[in-house]
Design an enzyme around this catalytic site. Sequence first.
Site, PDB file in Angstrom:
ATOM      1  NE  ARG A  67      10.357  57.828 105.998  1.00  0.00           N
ATOM      2  CZ  ARG A  67       9.866  57.890 104.773  1.00  0.00           C
ATOM      3  NH1 ARG A  67       9.262  56.830 104.248  1.00  0.00           N
ATOM      4  NH2 ARG A  67       9.988  58.978 104.040  1.00  0.00           N
ATOM      5  N   GLY A  68       9.737  52.342 106.210  1.00  0.00           N
ATOM      6  CA  GLY A  68       8.707  52.050 105.240  1.00  0.00           C
ATOM      7  C   GLY A  68       8.108  53.342 104.709  1.00  0.00           C
ATOM      8  CB  ILE A  71       8.448  61.073  98.840  1.00  0.00           C
ATOM      9  CG1 ILE A  71       9.498  62.182  98.979  1.00  0.00           C
ATOM     10  CG2 ILE A  71       7.147  61.618  98.246  1.00  0.00           C
ATOM     11  CD1 ILE A  71       9.984  62.718  97.630  1.00  0.00           C
ATOM     12  CG  HIS A  74      11.341  65.352 107.830  1.00  0.00           C
ATOM     13  ND1 HIS A  74      10.202  65.063 108.543  1.00  0.00           N
ATOM     14  CD2 HIS A  74      11.849  64.160 107.423  1.00  0.00           C
ATOM     15  CE1 HIS A  74      10.028  63.754 108.568  1.00  0.00           C
ATOM     16  NE2 HIS A  74      11.011  63.185 107.886  1.00  0.00           N
ATOM     17  CG  LEU A 135       2.865  56.878 111.463  1.00  0.00           C
ATOM     18  CD1 LEU A 135       3.263  55.425 111.294  1.00  0.00           C
ATOM     19  CD2 LEU A 135       1.803  56.995 112.537  1.00  0.00           C
ATOM     20  CG  LEU A 148       5.450  61.150 115.888  1.00  0.00           C
ATOM     21  CD1 LEU A 148       5.018  62.630 115.885  1.00  0.00           C
ATOM     22  CD2 LEU A 148       4.582  60.362 116.856  1.00  0.00           C
ATOM     23  CB  SER A 149       7.133  64.560 111.038  1.00  0.00           C
ATOM     24  OG  SER A 149       6.361  64.056 109.951  1.00  0.00           O
ATOM     25  CB  CYS A 165       2.006  59.686 102.354  1.00  0.00           C
ATOM     26  SG  CYS A 165       2.245  60.855 103.686  1.00  0.00           S
TER      27      CYS A 165
END
Length: 219
Positions: A67-68, A71, A74, A135, A148-149, A165
Amino acid sequence: MIVKRLGRVDYEPALEAMRVFTAQRTGSTPDELWLLEHPPVYTLGQAGRPEHLLQNPAAIPLVHIDRGGQITYHGPGQLVAYLLVDLPRRRLKVRGLVTLMEQAVIDTLADYGLAAGRKEGAPGVYVDGAKIAALGLRVRNGCCYHGLSLNVDMDLTPFGWINPCGYEGLRTVQMKDFGIAETVPGAGETLLAHLQRLLPPLPADADTADQPARAVGSV
């Protein structure tokens, strides 16, 4: 759209399942939306910088993914929603889907009495400048995966061991911090309703078109 409620799933098998689904789907394959949570894991986007992992005293696995974005973390107590959507068939652009996903989270939190919003130049959803939802997407031949989270009720400590991020000092928060007593499955059903409401319906003349692979992300 087919909805799958998968419970707690290890990250790498879920990623492989998304890749396989996307590679094998055809113009008539129904879109899917997966609701789940992961055991502790860090994920680093394809252009991510490893130095954003500042320390890792708990030896949490780090997975380099497609993904783009940078870091993110989760873990249990975080709602993850993966959207496997044929964008041309729904006449959606990537930016439109990102905006839609953010709005679904904003509307979900509003249902619990929590005011959230966007931040210019930093995709995701924020409460008082702190990130509550991230996301990231991958698009291949017009079809996206990842998603998304949303932080519901989790241990936020591992966020403190990274630049979330890619932003130094970015605070992360969760629904529980604001007195919201909700479970991951419960938050998932609320989010699901908003995603289904906001996603454009399939036009009668829907068709697919090959598009090059690309990555989009904020995490």
